[in-house]
Design an enzyme around this catalytic site. Structure first.
Site, PDB file in Angstrom:
ATOM      1  N   LYS A 190       0.842  -1.190   0.000  1.00  0.00           N
ATOM      2  CA  LYS A 190       0.000   0.000   0.000  1.00  0.00           C
ATOM      3  C   LYS A 190       0.880   1.243   0.000  1.00  0.00           C
ATOM      4  O   LYS A 190       1.480   1.606   0.999  1.00  0.00           O
ATOM      5  CB  LYS A 190      -0.924   0.052   1.221  1.00  0.00           C
ATOM      6  CG  LYS A 190      -2.027   1.093   0.987  1.00  0.00           C
ATOM      7  CD  LYS A 190      -2.575   1.726   2.235  1.00  0.00           C
ATOM      8  CE  LYS A 190      -1.765   2.807   2.825  1.00  0.00           C
ATOM      9  NZ  LYS A 190      -1.598   4.040   2.024  1.00  0.00           N
ATOM     10  N   GLY A 243       7.018   4.769   8.094  1.00  0.00           N
ATOM     11  CA  GLY A 243       6.200   5.971   8.264  1.00  0.00           C
ATOM     12  C   GLY A 243       6.452   6.577   9.628  1.00  0.00           C
ATOM     13  O   GLY A 243       7.523   6.371  10.225  1.00  0.00           O
ATOM     14  N   SER A 244       5.474   7.292  10.125  1.00  0.00           N
ATOM     15  CA  SER A 244       5.663   8.022  11.380  1.00  0.00           C
ATOM     16  C   SER A 244       5.632   7.075  12.582  1.00  0.00           C
ATOM     17  O   SER A 244       5.028   6.005  12.532  1.00  0.00           O
ATOM     18  CB  SER A 244       4.553   9.060  11.521  1.00  0.00           C
ATOM     19  OG  SER A 244       3.299   8.405  11.501  1.00  0.00           O
ATOM     20  N   GLU A 246       4.077   7.610  15.269  1.00  0.00           N
ATOM     21  CA  GLU A 246       2.682   7.564  15.740  1.00  0.00           C
ATOM     22  C   GLU A 246       1.902   6.422  15.062  1.00  0.00           C
ATOM     23  O   GLU A 246       1.257   5.605  15.737  1.00  0.00           O
ATOM     24  CB  GLU A 246       2.069   8.916  15.366  1.00  0.00           C
ATOM     25  CG  GLU A 246       0.737   9.218  15.927  1.00  0.00           C
ATOM     26  CD  GLU A 246       0.191  10.506  15.256  1.00  0.00           C
ATOM     27  OE1 GLU A 246       0.960  11.228  14.585  1.00  0.00           O
ATOM     28  OE2 GLU A 246      -1.011  10.731  15.403  1.00  0.00           O
ATOM     29  N   GLY A 248       3.250   3.938  13.420  1.00  0.00           N
ATOM     30  CA  GLY A 248       3.966   2.693  13.723  1.00  0.00           C
ATOM     31  C   GLY A 248       3.401   2.022  14.968  1.00  0.00           C
ATOM     32  O   GLY A 248       3.271   0.793  15.023  1.00  0.00           O
ATOM     33  N   GLU A 266      10.029   1.018  10.313  1.00  0.00           N
ATOM     34  CA  GLU A 266      11.041   2.049  10.035  1.00  0.00           C
ATOM     35  C   GLU A 266      10.355   3.380  10.274  1.00  0.00           C
ATOM     36  O   GLU A 266       9.498   3.787   9.487  1.00  0.00           O
ATOM     37  CB  GLU A 266      11.516   1.967   8.581  1.00  0.00           C
ATOM     38  CG  GLU A 266      12.209   0.672   8.210  1.00  0.00           C
ATOM     39  CD  GLU A 266      13.549   0.483   8.887  1.00  0.00           C
ATOM     40  OE1 GLU A 266      14.060   1.450   9.495  1.00  0.00           O
ATOM     41  OE2 GLU A 266      14.071  -0.638   8.828  1.00  0.00           O
ATOM     42  N   CYS A 300      13.583  10.735   6.800  1.00  0.00           N
ATOM     43  CA  CYS A 300      13.535  10.236   8.186  1.00  0.00           C
ATOM     44  C   CYS A 300      14.862  10.460   8.887  1.00  0.00           C
ATOM     45  O   CYS A 300      14.904  10.686  10.089  1.00  0.00           O
ATOM     46  CB  CYS A 300      13.184   8.756   8.181  1.00  0.00           C
ATOM     47  SG  CYS A 300      14.180   7.822   7.018  1.00  0.00           S
ATOM     48  N   GLU A 399       9.935  15.735  15.360  1.00  0.00           N
ATOM     49  CA  GLU A 399      10.284  15.595  13.946  1.00  0.00           C
ATOM     50  C   GLU A 399       9.455  16.587  13.129  1.00  0.00           C
ATOM     51  O   GLU A 399       8.222  16.534  13.145  1.00  0.00           O
ATOM     52  CB  GLU A 399      10.006  14.161  13.481  1.00  0.00           C
ATOM     53  CG  GLU A 399      10.456  13.929  12.053  1.00  0.00           C
ATOM     54  CD  GLU A 399      10.162  12.508  11.561  1.00  0.00           C
ATOM     55  OE1 GLU A 399       9.043  12.032  11.789  1.00  0.00           O
ATOM     56  OE2 GLU A 399      11.055  11.915  10.933  1.00  0.00           O
TER      57      GLU A 399
HETATM   58  P1  NAD Z   1       2.527   8.272   7.932  1.00  0.00           P
HETATM   59  O1  NAD Z   1       2.852   7.454   9.133  1.00  0.00           O
HETATM   60  O2  NAD Z   1       1.492   9.308   8.046  1.00  0.00           O
HETATM   61  O3  NAD Z   1       2.078   7.343   6.720  1.00  0.00           O
HETATM   62  C1  NAD Z   1       2.885   6.276   6.262  1.00  0.00           C
HETATM   63  C2  NAD Z   1       2.000   5.267   5.573  1.00  0.00           C
HETATM   64  O4  NAD Z   1       1.103   4.746   6.546  1.00  0.00           O
HETATM   65  C3  NAD Z   1       1.131   5.825   4.444  1.00  0.00           C
HETATM   66  O5  NAD Z   1       1.020   4.860   3.424  1.00  0.00           O
HETATM   67  C4  NAD Z   1      -0.212   6.021   5.120  1.00  0.00           C
HETATM   68  O6  NAD Z   1      -1.292   5.942   4.230  1.00  0.00           O
HETATM   69  C5  NAD Z   1      -0.238   4.865   6.087  1.00  0.00           C
HETATM   70  N1  NAD Z   1      -1.107   5.048   7.251  1.00  0.00           N
HETATM   71  C6  NAD Z   1      -1.520   6.197   7.829  1.00  0.00           C
HETATM   72  N2  NAD Z   1      -2.354   5.946   8.854  1.00  0.00           N
HETATM   73  C7  NAD Z   1      -2.462   4.597   8.940  1.00  0.00           C
HETATM   74  C8  NAD Z   1      -3.171   3.724   9.809  1.00  0.00           C
HETATM   75  N3  NAD Z   1      -3.937   4.177  10.775  1.00  0.00           N
HETATM   76  N4  NAD Z   1      -3.030   2.384   9.622  1.00  0.00           N
HETATM   77  C9  NAD Z   1      -2.236   1.907   8.639  1.00  0.00           C
HETATM   78  N5  NAD Z   1      -1.565   2.683   7.771  1.00  0.00           N
HETATM   79  C10 NAD Z   1      -1.666   4.023   7.928  1.00  0.00           C
HETATM   80  O7  NAD Z   1       3.923   8.864   7.456  1.00  0.00           O
HETATM   81  P2  NAD Z   1       4.191   9.827   6.205  1.00  0.00           P
HETATM   82  O8  NAD Z   1       3.736  11.189   6.589  1.00  0.00           O
HETATM   83  O9  NAD Z   1       3.708   9.203   4.954  1.00  0.00           O
HETATM   84  O10 NAD Z   1       5.783   9.777   6.141  1.00  0.00           O
HETATM   85  C11 NAD Z   1       6.574  10.519   6.979  1.00  0.00           C
HETATM   86  C12 NAD Z   1       7.076   9.705   8.149  1.00  0.00           C
HETATM   87  O11 NAD Z   1       7.733   8.528   7.675  1.00  0.00           O
HETATM   88  C13 NAD Z   1       8.102  10.442   8.959  1.00  0.00           C
HETATM   89  O12 NAD Z   1       7.855  10.253  10.324  1.00  0.00           O
HETATM   90  C14 NAD Z   1       9.412   9.782   8.550  1.00  0.00           C
HETATM   91  O13 NAD Z   1      10.427   9.880   9.505  1.00  0.00           O
HETATM   92  C15 NAD Z   1       8.979   8.380   8.331  1.00  0.00           C
HETATM   93  N6  NAD Z   1       9.938   7.668   7.458  1.00  0.00           N
HETATM   94  C16 NAD Z   1      10.786   6.747   8.014  1.00  0.00           C
HETATM   95  C17 NAD Z   1      11.726   6.094   7.219  1.00  0.00           C
HETATM   96  C18 NAD Z   1      12.694   5.096   7.826  1.00  0.00           C
HETATM   97  O14 NAD Z   1      13.313   4.366   7.054  1.00  0.00           O
HETATM   98  N7  NAD Z   1      12.840   5.030   9.139  1.00  0.00           N
HETATM   99  C19 NAD Z   1      11.779   6.363   5.857  1.00  0.00           C
HETATM  100  C20 NAD Z   1      10.907   7.297   5.317  1.00  0.00           C
HETATM  101  C21 NAD Z   1       9.979   7.940   6.135  1.00  0.00           C
END
Ligand code: NAD
Length: 496
Positions: A190, A243-244, A246, A248, A266, A300, A399
């Site tokens: 996704k 992703g974030s 939160e 995660g 991650e 990130c 962040e």
């Molecule tokens: P996000 O957590 O808002 O979204 C990430 C993904 O999760 C998206 O596909 C989103 O649709 C999905 N998502 C959102 N809510 C969800 C839920 N309730 N259940 C399941 N899936 C859900 O993050 P973002 O704004 O897309 O990306 C930015 C974040 O990602 C930053 O915190 C960044 O540090 C992190 N990031 C980490 C790495 C790493 O390798 N550690 C790499 C890139 C980005």
């Protein structure tokens, strides 16, 4: 309007883009679509079918069917390796289109997309192609009375759900898909609702590489609907999330509340980039700039806390400001652009909100602090430098995920290590020094998954990637990712 002369115009012409489920391109069950925008103009780039829970269920069922039938995992390893290698080749052949798509959907400068993202995505598939024939087990020397042959097998986990963010859409898809496929899993990916397009083009390439139907399914959709369904699905055996922090935590909870599926995460960061007085300051300043402003700070591992030893604090910031002043901001598709727009209006407003917080908290704004003139329709924010930031300020703790750096002075090594480690995150750190012993001492003392010494943002398919503390669980890339996508089975045979 997408310029007709762009190579990617043909891909964008056929709309709405569809979901990829069980080897077929399909509409969402309820016919819903969503718009993805070009962040440099705010105009609609494409309409995309929006997966809802029912579509995720269909994709999981297709993945399950392919896994249970063994259409991929039971292929001779050399054949699976060849298919992954072919995907790498195809990414390279279509790099211009993929890069244009990435730039139009995410905003990143085209040269970054072309010279960094596309080649690294291709290299990731090729690297994991090499592992397919090397997923060996081991034998164990059993000491119990009698005679036993004990050996281990590395088996695919099964149906893997993968959820990725918008900051590096193609690369994140490659980091997820390549090792999962190398290990023989079937996948439901996704992509982020902000940037679904490059994953859909990648699905086309995977189809052309003759990966069997149902092995890879791509379902763009909203996080709280499609993502949440995937994370909570009891027929998904593993979820890999980037992703974030939160979200995660929601993923970990969804696993616990459903079937205890395996989870790798991650997550976010607030990385320290540290300049000692004995560093080569020219290199350190360009590393500080690149560390925070690459990809508009939406990384990130961005070096968002710039620690500078007091003796060289003013000089370092003066030099950094000169580089910032020369930065060319504009649409990513223009090859002279060095910094593009942020991914969305929401992200721009979030970053501008943090800039106001920094001002209110009393940090000294040295550069940037708002939107650039003349680029009002896009989501641009000027590279922003705050000085004399206190480690307790929100801009030093949270962040921001944008082009905002907090410069923090330090006195000596002990002062530095305590300050640098005082964060909930632990993804990466940078150290700039000419003293070899100090470089290693500080690298060992920092709580981070990666420590760069006299460099920053160096990533290769072989380098393990992941975080300490609330930056995540597990390590991607390198051989470590194989642990994320396999179960170890021990077979013990009485041979007495
Ligand atoms: P996000 O957590 O808002 O979204 C990430 C993904 O999760 C998206 O596909 C989103 O649709 C999905 N998502 C959102 N809510 C969800 C839920 N309730 N259940 C399941 N899936 C859900 O993050 P973002 O704004 O897309 O990306 C930015 C974040 O990602 C930053 O915190 C960044 O540090 C992190 N990031 C980490 C790495 C790493 O390798 N550690 C790499 C890139 C980005």
């Amino acid at each position: 309007m997408i310029a007709e002369e762009l190579e990617v115009a043909a891909f964008l012409k056929s709309q709405p883009k569809k979901l990829f489920i069980g080897g077929r391109w399909t509409d969402a069950a309820d016919g819903k679509t969503f718009e993805t925008l070009d962040p440099s103009t705010g105009e609609i780039l494409a309409r995309v079918a929006e997966a809802a829970a029912e579509d995720v269920d269909r994709a999981v069922a297709a993945a399950r069917k392919s896994f249970d039938r063994g259409t991929w995992r039971d292929l001779p390893p050399a054949e699976r390796a060849a298919a992954l290698w072919k995907i790498g080749d195809m990414i390279e052949e279509r790099a211009t289109e993929l890069a244009q798509l990435e730039t139009l959907d995410n905003g990143m400068p085209i040269n970054d997309a072309l010279l960094f993202h596309a080649p690294l995505a291709a290299a990731t598939f090729r690297y994991y192609a090499g592992w397919v024939t090397k997923l060996d087990g081991a034998t164990q020397q059993v000491s119990l009375p009698g005679k036993y042959l004990s050996y281990t097998l590395r088996e695919p986990i099964g149906v893997v759900g993968q959820i990725i963010p918008w900051n590096f859409p193609l690369l994140m898809a490659a980091w997820k898909l390549a090792p999962a496929l190398a290990c023989g899993n079937s996948v439901v990916l996704k992509p982020s609702e902000e940037t679904p397009l490059s994953a859909l083009m990648l699905a086309e390439l995977i189809q052309q590489a003759e990966v069997p139907d149902g092995v890879v399914n791509v379902v763009p959709g909203r996080g709280e609907i499609a993502g949440a369904r995937l994370a909570a699905h009891s027929d998904v055996d593993k979820i890999a999330f980037t992703g974030s922090t939160e979200v995660g935590k929601l993923i970990a909870r969804a696993s616990a509340d459903s079937n205890l599926k395996r989870v790798s995460l991650e997550l976010g960061g607030k990385s320290p980039n540290i300049v000692f007085a004995d560093a080569d300051l020219t290199r350190a300043v360009s590393g500080a700039f690149f560390g925070i402003f690459f990809n508009q700070g939406q990384v990130c591992s961005a070096g968002s806390r710039l620690f500078v030893q007091e003796k060289v604090y003013d000089q370092t910031l003066d030099e950094l400001l000169k580089t910032v002043a020369e930065t060319r901001i504009g649409p990513g598709i223009d090859p002279v652009t060095q910094m593009g727009p942020l991914v969305s209006k929401t992200q721009m407003e979030r970053v501008l909100g943090y800039i106001s917080v920094g001002n209110r908290e009393g940090a000294r704004l040295l550069a940037g602090g708002g939107r650039p003139a003349g680029l009002d329709s896009g989501y641009f924010v000027k590279p922003t430098v705050f000085a004399h930031v206190d480690s307790n300020m929100r801009i030093a703790r949270e962040e921001i995920f944008g082009p905002v750096v907090s410069a923090i002075p330090f006195t000596d090594e002990d002062d530095l290590v305590a300050k640098a480690n005082s964060t909930i995150y632990g993804l990466v750190a940078g150290v700039w020094t000419s003293n070899v012993a100090r470089a290693h001492r500080v690298a060992h003392a920092l709580k981070a998954g990666t420590v760069y010494v006299n460099c920053y943002h160096i990533v290769d398919p072989v380098t393990p990637w992941g975080g300490y503390k609330q930056s995540g669980w597990g390590r991607e890339l390198g051989p470590h990712a194989l642990d994320l996508y396999t179960e170890i089975k021990n077979v013990i045979v009485d041979i007495a």
